[in-house]
Motif scaffolding. Structure first.
Motif, PDB file in Angstrom:
ATOM      1  N   LYS A   1       7.219  17.416  81.808  1.00  0.00           N
ATOM      2  CA  LYS A   1       7.634  17.098  80.490  1.00  0.00           C
ATOM      3  C   LYS A   1       9.123  16.374  80.321  1.00  0.00           C
ATOM      4  O   LYS A   1       9.481  15.634  79.803  1.00  0.00           O
ATOM      5  CB  LYS A   1       7.523  18.197  79.544  1.00  0.00           C
ATOM      6  CG  LYS A   1       6.176  18.474  78.961  1.00  0.00           C
ATOM      7  CD  LYS A   1       6.075  19.690  78.276  1.00  0.00           C
ATOM      8  CE  LYS A   1       6.732  19.351  76.719  1.00  0.00           C
ATOM      9  NZ  LYS A   1       6.497  20.523  75.902  1.00  0.00           N
TER      10      LYS A   1
ATOM     11  N   ASN B   1       6.774  22.116  82.578  1.00  0.00           N
ATOM     12  CA  ASN B   1       8.178  21.787  81.884  1.00  0.00           C
ATOM     13  C   ASN B   1       8.808  20.760  82.683  1.00  0.00           C
ATOM     14  O   ASN B   1       9.689  19.837  81.923  1.00  0.00           O
ATOM     15  CB  ASN B   1       8.609  22.926  81.637  1.00  0.00           C
ATOM     16  CG  ASN B   1       8.173  23.825  80.677  1.00  0.00           C
ATOM     17  OD1 ASN B   1       7.471  24.890  80.926  1.00  0.00           O
ATOM     18  ND2 ASN B   1       8.223  23.174  79.372  1.00  0.00           N
TER      19      ASN B   1
ATOM     20  N   ARG C   1      13.420  25.796  79.702  1.00  0.00           N
ATOM     21  CA  ARG C   1      12.268  26.455  79.955  1.00  0.00           C
ATOM     22  C   ARG C   1      11.770  27.017  80.991  1.00  0.00           C
ATOM     23  O   ARG C   1      11.173  27.939  81.142  1.00  0.00           O
ATOM     24  CB  ARG C   1      11.212  25.695  79.059  1.00  0.00           C
ATOM     25  CG  ARG C   1      11.175  25.184  77.576  1.00  0.00           C
ATOM     26  CD  ARG C   1      10.958  26.566  76.754  1.00  0.00           C
ATOM     27  NE  ARG C   1       9.540  26.754  76.847  1.00  0.00           N
ATOM     28  CZ  ARG C   1       9.094  27.974  76.310  1.00  0.00           C
ATOM     29  NH1 ARG C   1       9.910  29.058  75.685  1.00  0.00           N
ATOM     30  NH2 ARG C   1       7.726  28.138  76.677  1.00  0.00           N
TER      31      ARG C   1
ATOM     32  N   TYR D   1      10.599  12.978  79.345  1.00  0.00           N
ATOM     33  CA  TYR D   1      11.724  12.711  78.281  1.00  0.00           C
ATOM     34  C   TYR D   1      12.939  11.776  79.052  1.00  0.00           C
ATOM     35  O   TYR D   1      13.580  10.921  78.315  1.00  0.00           O
ATOM     36  CB  TYR D   1      12.189  13.844  77.773  1.00  0.00           C
ATOM     37  CG  TYR D   1      11.325  14.558  76.826  1.00  0.00           C
ATOM     38  CD1 TYR D   1      10.966  13.969  75.679  1.00  0.00           C
ATOM     39  CD2 TYR D   1      10.908  15.811  76.878  1.00  0.00           C
ATOM     40  CE1 TYR D   1      10.103  14.452  74.795  1.00  0.00           C
ATOM     41  CE2 TYR D   1       9.973  16.480  76.140  1.00  0.00           C
ATOM     42  CZ  TYR D   1       9.604  15.622  74.697  1.00  0.00           C
ATOM     43  OH  TYR D   1       8.916  16.107  73.964  1.00  0.00           O
TER      44      TYR D   1
ATOM     45  N   SER E   1      16.280  16.141  74.756  1.00  0.00           N
ATOM     46  CA  SER E   1      14.874  16.932  74.745  1.00  0.00           C
ATOM     47  C   SER E   1      14.352  17.135  76.286  1.00  0.00           C
ATOM     48  O   SER E   1      13.780  18.234  76.588  1.00  0.00           O
ATOM     49  CB  SER E   1      13.752  15.741  74.371  1.00  0.00           C
ATOM     50  OG  SER E   1      13.930  15.489  73.098  1.00  0.00           O
TER      51      SER E   1
ATOM     52  N   GLU F   1      13.359  21.034  77.916  1.00  0.00           N
ATOM     53  CA  GLU F   1      12.455  21.475  78.846  1.00  0.00           C
ATOM     54  C   GLU F   1      12.558  22.181  80.195  1.00  0.00           C
ATOM     55  O   GLU F   1      12.049  22.817  80.761  1.00  0.00           O
ATOM     56  CB  GLU F   1      11.481  20.114  79.223  1.00  0.00           C
ATOM     57  CG  GLU F   1      10.741  19.399  77.887  1.00  0.00           C
ATOM     58  CD  GLU F   1       9.835  20.360  77.147  1.00  0.00           C
ATOM     59  OE1 GLU F   1       9.197  21.310  77.790  1.00  0.00           O
ATOM     60  OE2 GLU F   1       9.687  20.117  76.110  1.00  0.00           O
TER      61      GLU F   1
ATOM     62  N   THR G   1       2.549  19.887  76.516  1.00  0.00           N
ATOM     63  CA  THR G   1       2.545  20.790  75.337  1.00  0.00           C
ATOM     64  C   THR G   1       1.476  21.685  74.776  1.00  0.00           C
ATOM     65  O   THR G   1       1.448  22.843  74.573  1.00  0.00           O
ATOM     66  CB  THR G   1       3.024  20.012  74.073  1.00  0.00           C
ATOM     67  OG1 THR G   1       4.290  19.462  74.347  1.00  0.00           O
ATOM     68  CG2 THR G   1       3.321  20.951  72.709  1.00  0.00           C
ATOM     69  N   GLU G   2       0.306  20.920  74.715  1.00  0.00           N
ATOM     70  CA  GLU G   2      -1.063  21.678  74.282  1.00  0.00           C
ATOM     71  C   GLU G   2      -1.177  22.745  75.424  1.00  0.00           C
ATOM     72  O   GLU G   2      -1.694  23.648  75.048  1.00  0.00           O
ATOM     73  CB  GLU G   2      -2.207  20.566  74.162  1.00  0.00           C
ATOM     74  CG  GLU G   2      -1.981  19.521  73.027  1.00  0.00           C
ATOM     75  CD  GLU G   2      -2.386  20.361  71.711  1.00  0.00           C
ATOM     76  OE1 GLU G   2      -3.333  21.034  71.507  1.00  0.00           O
ATOM     77  OE2 GLU G   2      -1.459  20.345  71.023  1.00  0.00           O
TER      78      GLU G   2
ATOM     79  N   SER H   1       3.315  13.984  77.639  1.00  0.00           N
ATOM     80  CA  SER H   1       4.121  15.244  77.101  1.00  0.00           C
ATOM     81  C   SER H   1       3.134  15.815  75.939  1.00  0.00           C
ATOM     82  O   SER H   1       3.126  17.035  75.979  1.00  0.00           O
ATOM     83  CB  SER H   1       5.128  14.638  76.530  1.00  0.00           C
ATOM     84  OG  SER H   1       6.256  14.446  77.375  1.00  0.00           O
ATOM     85  N   TYR H   2       2.357  15.077  75.316  1.00  0.00           N
ATOM     86  CA  TYR H   2       1.480  15.766  74.324  1.00  0.00           C
ATOM     87  C   TYR H   2       0.500  16.673  75.005  1.00  0.00           C
ATOM     88  O   TYR H   2       0.269  17.898  74.604  1.00  0.00           O
ATOM     89  CB  TYR H   2       0.717  14.618  73.599  1.00  0.00           C
ATOM     90  CG  TYR H   2      -0.621  15.278  72.533  1.00  0.00           C
ATOM     91  CD1 TYR H   2      -0.513  16.023  71.439  1.00  0.00           C
ATOM     92  CD2 TYR H   2      -1.964  15.293  73.204  1.00  0.00           C
ATOM     93  CE1 TYR H   2      -1.738  16.493  71.032  1.00  0.00           C
ATOM     94  CE2 TYR H   2      -2.997  15.758  72.701  1.00  0.00           C
ATOM     95  CZ  TYR H   2      -2.663  16.435  71.527  1.00  0.00           C
ATOM     96  OH  TYR H   2      -3.912  17.003  70.921  1.00  0.00           O
TER      97      TYR H   2
ATOM     98  N   GLU I   1       0.826  24.237  77.230  1.00  0.00           N
ATOM     99  CA  GLU I   1       1.754  25.465  77.142  1.00  0.00           C
ATOM    100  C   GLU I   1       1.270  26.374  76.133  1.00  0.00           C
ATOM    101  O   GLU I   1       1.472  27.441  76.161  1.00  0.00           O
ATOM    102  CB  GLU I   1       3.279  24.647  77.092  1.00  0.00           C
ATOM    103  CG  GLU I   1       4.159  25.819  77.053  1.00  0.00           C
ATOM    104  CD  GLU I   1       5.549  25.076  76.949  1.00  0.00           C
ATOM    105  OE1 GLU I   1       6.547  25.560  77.706  1.00  0.00           O
ATOM    106  OE2 GLU I   1       5.757  23.767  76.724  1.00  0.00           O
ATOM    107  N   ASN I   2       1.088  25.594  74.870  1.00  0.00           N
ATOM    108  CA  ASN I   2       0.675  26.338  73.669  1.00  0.00           C
ATOM    109  C   ASN I   2      -0.337  27.216  73.848  1.00  0.00           C
ATOM    110  O   ASN I   2      -0.655  28.634  73.464  1.00  0.00           O
ATOM    111  CB  ASN I   2       0.458  25.252  72.617  1.00  0.00           C
ATOM    112  CG  ASN I   2       1.664  24.839  72.267  1.00  0.00           C
ATOM    113  OD1 ASN I   2       2.872  25.279  72.403  1.00  0.00           O
ATOM    114  ND2 ASN I   2       1.634  23.781  71.271  1.00  0.00           N
TER     115      ASN I   2
END
Length: 434
Positions: free
Chosen positions: A128, A125, A147, A132, A140, A144, A84-85, A80-81, A87-88
């Motif tokens: 992710k 997503n 999204r 979760y 959580s 996702e 997320t990176e 997930s980390y 996606e950002n």
């Protein structure tokens, strides 16, 4: 020589053609992932990362691969980390999309930081969400999967502003139809709706679960070119009744589409103009799998439903961005041809021999620097199958079975599930990345 800076610039343009260095690494990654030894694949991607095989402009790709291989290695938080990176980074790069697109007019799209395809941005997503669920963080997981819906609904809007800005920046033609977005039949992800129905049902939101289930049926009904007729509705409706199941079996098969380069070369004899257009297209992988089942120790079997053909969704979603990629290629090719013609003209002022040399060099530059951007998320699967089960407390041995087109058993994966009295939702995952 007064014209030497122009020659140096032309030679530098030829030297700017890299874009092939990832090929070997991605081949290694695909081979390792297909073996099913995901712990080893994690080590491989970490080695590639440490050795900087993925450059800064490939950070999105690196995080997508990290996310997927860690997901199937059961490192859910780490997975997930990285998602997320990714996606950002995708969001940050899109905010600079106009300036980046103009920059790509100089050499090719491979000079840009890879900003991910829209289908990659959507499916990260999904995984992710699954991370979760494994961690029993259902709220959580819901964030996702919602999204996914948000991104699909704003896909057209996302590119309309970009098209308008690129039209203003393009000075090569007055053709108003050159810059436009494509049309897609996908505004509603069946896999996203399937998961969100389960999550709403399991978090005591029955009304939301009912609405999501109707959206799921609507996805199958309104997007037949992508989903066909969809699974059996009566069986599917079980996911709206949370008391009837406590296990979600999610299986993946096949691979995501790969990008291919299609070259078009033109020579205009009357003006001695050489044009090369390198256009990417998505090619789907022909999976061996046609069905997936779960077999229990007592020989009972349950068929999994084909929830989403992720590769077909990818091809449909890609259509929105494809005309922009083609227009960028069109503009870049003509700008290169114009630059080569200008350099040839300038060189001819020195002498005819130099002019001929620069003319040849210009054509070589156009040939070697024009390359389609074939970067993509290598480890993404192509098909998503699922079913729900109700298992009593205790330990259960199950086997996920993958069948070929002729009904033959081609692959199995054994899974052990330990159910506790108060387990609300356990996720069992399997993948045959054939």
């Amino acid at each position: 020589m007064k014209r030497l800076p122009g020659l140096v610039a032309l030679i530098f343009l030829i030297g700017g053609c890299a874009a092939y260095k990832l090929d070997s690494a991605q081949t290694q990654l695909r081979t390792s992932f297909a073996s099913g030894d995901y712990a080893s694949t994690v080590q491989l991607i970490e080695k590639l990362d440490k050795n900087e095989v993925y450059q800064n402009k490939e950070r999105v790709l690196l995080h997508l691969e990290h996310g997927m291989v860690n997901h199937f290695a059961d490192n859910y938080e780490q997975s997930s980390y990285h998602f997320t990176e990714a996606e950002n980074e995708i969001d940050a790069l899109f905010s600079k999309s106009v300036s980046r697109a103009i920059k790509s007019f100089v050499v090719n799209d491979n000079t840009l930081a890879y900003d991910g395809e829209d289908y990659e941005d959507i499916y990260l997503n999904i995984f992710k969400c699954l991370n979760y669920i494994h961690l029993n963080e259902l709220e959580s997981a819901l964030v996702e999967v919602r999204r996914v819906t948000y991104k699909l609904e704003r896909l057209d809007q996302k590119y309309n502003g970009l098209v308008e800005s690129l039209s203003k920046a393009d000075t090569t033609s007055t053709n108003e139809d050159k810059w436009k977005t494509g049309k897609t039949n996908v505004q509603n992800s069946a896999l996203g709706r399937y998961l969100s129905t389960i999550l709403f049902a399991k978090t005591n939101k029955p009304d939301d679960a009912r609405i999501e289930f109707e959206n799921l049926l609507q996805a199958y009904r309104e997007q037949p070119s992508v989903y066909g007729n969809g699974p059996n509705q009566s069986k599917l409706r079980e996911i709206t009744e949370p008391e009837r199941y406590n296990v979600l079996v999610q299986a993946f098969a096949g691979r995501a589409p790969v990008k291919e380069q299609n070259d078009i070369r033109l020579y205009l004899d009357e003006t001695d103009t050489y044009l090369k257009f390198s256009l990417p297209s998505l090619k789907t992988f022909n999976s061996q799998v046609s069905s997936v089942k779960v077999k229990f120790a007592n020989e009972e079997t349950v068929q999994l439903a084909l929830i989403e053909e992720m590769d077909q969704v990818a091809k449909e979603v890609y259509k929105v961005k494809e005309p922009i990629i083609y227009a960028r290629t069109f503009v870049r090719t003509f700008l290169k041809a114009a630059a080569a013609a200008k350099m040839k003209k300038e060189a001819k002022k020195e002498n005819e021999t130099l002019g001929s040399f620069v003319n040849i060099l210009g054509k070589i530059a156009q040939e070697t620097t024009e390359k389609a951007d074939l970067r993509s998320w290598q480890t993404m699967p192509g098909k998503a199958y699922a079913t729900v089960l109700n298992l009593r407390p205790g330990e259960h041995q199950i086997q996920v079975q993958y069948y070929g087109r002729s009904g033959q058993l081609i692959h199995t994966q054994n899974r052990t599930i330990t159910m506790l009295e108060n387990d609300n939702l356990k996720l069992v995952e399997s993948i045959y990345w054939n």
